[in-house]
Design a protein around this motif. Structure first.
Motif, PDB file in Angstrom:
ATOM      1  N   VAL A 130      23.999  -8.058  18.076  1.00 17.66           N
ATOM      2  CA  VAL A 130      24.663  -8.625  16.898  1.00 17.66           C
ATOM      3  C   VAL A 130      24.731 -10.147  17.007  1.00 17.66           C
ATOM      4  N   GLY A 131      24.982 -10.664  18.229  1.00 17.70           N
ATOM      5  CA  GLY A 131      25.006 -12.103  18.432  1.00 17.70           C
ATOM      6  C   GLY A 131      23.655 -12.737  18.146  1.00 17.70           C
ATOM      7  N   LEU A 132      22.590 -12.126  18.646  1.00 22.96           N
ATOM      8  CA  LEU A 132      21.244 -12.623  18.374  1.00 22.96           C
ATOM      9  C   LEU A 132      20.938 -12.590  16.877  1.00 22.96           C
ATOM     10  N   ALA A 133      21.280 -11.479  16.232  1.00 23.82           N
ATOM     11  CA  ALA A 133      21.012 -11.334  14.801  1.00 23.82           C
ATOM     12  C   ALA A 133      21.764 -12.378  13.983  1.00 23.82           C
ATOM     13  N   SER A 134      23.024 -12.614  14.347  1.00 22.18           N
ATOM     14  CA  SER A 134      23.844 -13.576  13.603  1.00 22.18           C
ATOM     15  C   SER A 134      23.257 -14.974  13.682  1.00 22.18           C
ATOM     16  N   ALA A 135      22.816 -15.387  14.889  1.00 24.39           N
ATOM     17  CA  ALA A 135      22.256 -16.726  15.067  1.00 24.39           C
ATOM     18  C   ALA A 135      20.923 -16.870  14.336  1.00 24.39           C
ATOM     19  N   ILE A 136      20.132 -15.812  14.322  1.00 20.97           N
ATOM     20  CA  ILE A 136      18.841 -15.866  13.638  1.00 20.97           C
ATOM     21  C   ILE A 136      19.030 -15.995  12.128  1.00 20.97           C
ATOM     22  N   ALA A 137      20.029 -15.304  11.596  1.00 22.28           N
ATOM     23  CA  ALA A 137      20.207 -15.263  10.142  1.00 22.28           C
ATOM     24  C   ALA A 137      20.844 -16.527   9.579  1.00 22.28           C
ATOM     25  N   LEU A 138      21.799 -17.117  10.315  1.00 21.88           N
ATOM     26  CA  LEU A 138      22.559 -18.249   9.776  1.00 21.88           C
ATOM     27  C   LEU A 138      22.745 -19.339  10.817  1.00 21.88           C
ATOM     28  N   PRO A 139      22.801 -20.595  10.402  1.00 24.12           N
ATOM     29  CA  PRO A 139      23.148 -21.676  11.324  1.00 24.12           C
ATOM     30  C   PRO A 139      24.574 -21.511  11.830  1.00 24.12           C
ATOM     31  N   ALA A 140      24.874 -22.089  12.992  1.00 16.36           N
ATOM     32  CA  ALA A 140      26.194 -21.943  13.606  1.00 16.36           C
ATOM     33  C   ALA A 140      27.299 -22.448  12.707  1.00 16.36           C
ATOM     34  N   GLU A 141      27.065 -23.553  11.992  1.00 17.64           N
ATOM     35  CA  GLU A 141      28.124 -24.110  11.134  1.00 17.64           C
ATOM     36  C   GLU A 141      28.482 -23.166   9.994  1.00 17.64           C
ATOM     37  N   ASP A 142      27.498 -22.444   9.477  1.00 19.48           N
ATOM     38  CA  ASP A 142      27.789 -21.474   8.415  1.00 19.48           C
ATOM     39  C   ASP A 142      28.606 -20.303   8.947  1.00 19.48           C
TER      40      ASP A 142
ATOM     41  N   VAL B 298      25.000  -1.727  13.270  1.00 18.06           N
ATOM     42  CA  VAL B 298      23.574  -1.391  13.186  1.00 18.06           C
ATOM     43  C   VAL B 298      22.972  -1.977  11.903  1.00 18.06           C
ATOM     44  N   ILE B 299      23.741  -1.937  10.821  1.00 19.96           N
ATOM     45  CA  ILE B 299      23.273  -2.500   9.558  1.00 19.96           C
ATOM     46  C   ILE B 299      22.960  -3.988   9.720  1.00 19.96           C
ATOM     47  N   VAL B 300      23.827  -4.704  10.460  1.00 20.10           N
ATOM     48  CA  VAL B 300      23.602  -6.134  10.690  1.00 20.10           C
ATOM     49  C   VAL B 300      22.274  -6.350  11.408  1.00 20.10           C
ATOM     50  N   VAL B 301      22.037  -5.598  12.478  1.00 20.17           N
ATOM     51  CA  VAL B 301      20.815  -5.758  13.269  1.00 20.17           C
ATOM     52  C   VAL B 301      19.578  -5.389  12.447  1.00 20.17           C
ATOM     53  N   VAL B 302      19.653  -4.283  11.725  1.00 18.68           N
ATOM     54  CA  VAL B 302      18.504  -3.839  10.918  1.00 18.68           C
ATOM     55  C   VAL B 302      18.210  -4.826   9.795  1.00 18.68           C
ATOM     56  N   ALA B 303      19.271  -5.340   9.158  1.00  9.59           N
ATOM     57  CA  ALA B 303      19.083  -6.286   8.062  1.00  9.59           C
ATOM     58  C   ALA B 303      18.393  -7.557   8.536  1.00  9.59           C
ATOM     59  N   VAL B 304      18.790  -8.065   9.696  1.00 10.73           N
ATOM     60  CA  VAL B 304      18.161  -9.278  10.230  1.00 10.73           C
ATOM     61  C   VAL B 304      16.728  -8.985  10.686  1.00 10.73           C
ATOM     62  N   ALA B 305      16.497  -7.798  11.235  1.00 13.00           N
ATOM     63  CA  ALA B 305      15.134  -7.422  11.617  1.00 13.00           C
ATOM     64  C   ALA B 305      14.227  -7.408  10.393  1.00 13.00           C
ATOM     65  N   ALA B 306      14.732  -6.879   9.283  1.00 15.46           N
ATOM     66  CA  ALA B 306      13.952  -6.875   8.045  1.00 15.46           C
ATOM     67  C   ALA B 306      13.730  -8.303   7.546  1.00 15.46           C
ATOM     68  N   MET B 307      14.719  -9.141   7.744  1.00 15.05           N
ATOM     69  CA  MET B 307      14.610 -10.551   7.360  1.00 15.05           C
ATOM     70  C   MET B 307      13.495 -11.238   8.147  1.00 15.05           C
ATOM     71  N   LEU B 308      13.469 -10.960   9.455  1.00 18.32           N
ATOM     72  CA  LEU B 308      12.423 -11.531  10.303  1.00 18.32           C
ATOM     73  C   LEU B 308      11.043 -11.012   9.895  1.00 18.32           C
TER      74      LEU B 308
END
Length: 448
Positions: free
Chosen positions: A251-263, A169-179
């Protein structure tokens, strides 16, 4: 007081202490294991930023076999799971023995691997100790909680499941705040690696993602301890899988939004990298702690399953009857718990179980094929109590999905899987050869 459904489903030596919510959290905690904390990096190498697609496909494939489990568990709510189903469906006893043995191998090796993971980098962050001895101590503590009672075990699972889900949940919330702050890149969620076929990439990623859903089958082995299993089990099983799938997709959506695939691919702790990229105020040590809880929870649930498989096989005469002994007051299968814990402790001496764990997943696919076929075979048998019934096309597609996943395994994994099967055959022949003469009339009369 025992419900009428429980009574119709048959008496049991084990206590029916697991309610619907506890069972839901039991399954959810087993599926949402430690793997998701490292999964995104591997998946990114397969599908780029479209991480959600293989996760969704893997969920659909897992739901097929889960439907078969829902029918058989509610029809025959006994500990032992797939081994009991195989014994009812197929005449040669060696088939049910090998199915049960595959479950045992998967459970014991997984527990050993989780113990090593627990005492690796995660624990070293807080307490520098020798990994293998610490792993053995960890397994003893898990066994003690398991032996204390199923109620205590599943209640501990409630706490640990809440903690491990909170990390996601922290991952999803953190990326939502980032957006919300204008960061991230939503367009990455549809990007595939250059020069790759999206369909083939998603299939290859689904093979990996499917591993993150393995664990739901363990719930079949506590069916004998569930209150009103015919009503409760299907809802808990399918609900937990869908919930886990929804969390994984987010979590998959959040991960892709936050960082490029190579990272993501280059990171050994991709979700930690995702949270760090958002600038969300979460200390690094917190994710190590959450990962420890997730691993510990997985180990506890795995050992519950393994001990119940052993108990169930002993009750069915597939293993020595001493393994079906239970504690008088606690009514937990203590001999099975001790035996499986000792084997898991010995397996920690191997140190590196990566290839071995992959072979165990291969064996679980054989178990799933057996269960899907058993649904169709056992349709001819009727039981007095009501039970869940899945559409006929579900187990058929379940078999095909398992075969598809088997074709993607490496030759070395097939070699290890073959070794397990050979060991299972040897153990079965030894059991037959050492059976007491007093067992012969029982076996003869049961086949009349």
């Amino acid at each position: 007081m025992t419900s009428q459904t429980d009574a119709r489903a048959g008496e049991t030596k084990l206590k029916r202490r697991i309610t619907g919510p506890l069972l839901f959290l039991f399954i959810l905690g087993d599926v949402l294991g430690a793997g998701i904390y490292a999964l995104m990096g591997v998946l990114a190498g397969e599908v780029g930023g479209a991480l959600w697609a293989p996760l969704l496909l893997a969920l659909l494939l897992a739901l097929l076999t889960a439907g078969s489990y829902a029918e058989l568990v509610t029809k025959y709510p006994k500990a032992g799971g797939a081994a009991v189903f195989a014994q009812r469906a197929f005449k040669p006893p060696i088939i049910s023995f090998l199915v049960g043995f595959c479950m045992l191998a998967a459970g014991v090796v997984s527990a050993a691997g989780l113990a090593l993971a627990f005492t690796g980098e995660y624990l070293q962050t807080f307490l520098p100790v020798p990994p293998i001895p610490a792993a053995m101590v960890f397994l003893v503590l898990v066994a003690a909680l398991n032996a204390r009672g199923i109620s205590e075990s599943v209640k501990s699972n409630v706490v640990m499941t809440v903690i491990e889900v909170s990390g996601l949940v922290i991952v999803v919330v953190a990326v939502a705040a980032m957006l919300g702050g204008g960061g991230g890149d939503v367009s990455r969620v549809t990007e595939f690696p250059a020069d790759s076929s999206p369909a083939l990439a998603v299939l290859g990623g689904a093979i990996i993602a499917y591993y993150s859903f393995v664990g739901f089958e363990t719930s079949a082995n506590v069916a004998e301890e569930v209150r009103d299993p015919s009503r409760v089990y299907p809802r808990a099983l399918l609900g937990a899988l869908v919930t886990a799938g929804a969390v994984y997709v987010l979590v998959g959506l959040a991960s892709a939004i936050a960082l490029p695939a190579e990272d993501l691919t280059e990171s050994s702790g991709p979700l930690l990298a995702v949270v760090a990229a958002t600038g969300f105020p979460v200390p690094d040590w917190l994710f190590s702690l959450i990962a420890l809880v997730a691993v510990a929870n997985g180990a506890l649930l795995t050992m519950i399953m393994t001990s119940r498989v052993t108990y169930g096989m002993a009750e069915q005469g597939l293993l020595p009857p001493v393994l079906s002994r239970v504690l008088p007051k606690r009514r937990t299968p203590w001999v099975a718990i001790v035996a499986t814990t000792v084997i898991a402790m010995l397996l920690t001496l191997v140190g590196d179980l990566e290839t071995l764990a992959s072979a165990v997943v291969l064996l679980l696919l054989f178990v799933f094929i057996s269960t899907n076929v058993a649904v169709l075979v056992l349709r001819r048998q009727r039981v007095e109590h009501e039970h869940f019934r899945v559409w006929t096309w579900v187990p058929v597609l379940g078999v095909l999905s398992c075969i598809l996943l088997l074709t993607q395994q490496e030759p070395l994994v097939w070699a290890f899987g073959g070794a397990f099967v050979v060991l299972g055959v040897v153990l079965y022949l030894v059991r037959r050869a050492t059976s007491s003469k007093t067992d012969a009339p029982t076996r003869g009369s049961s086949t009349r």
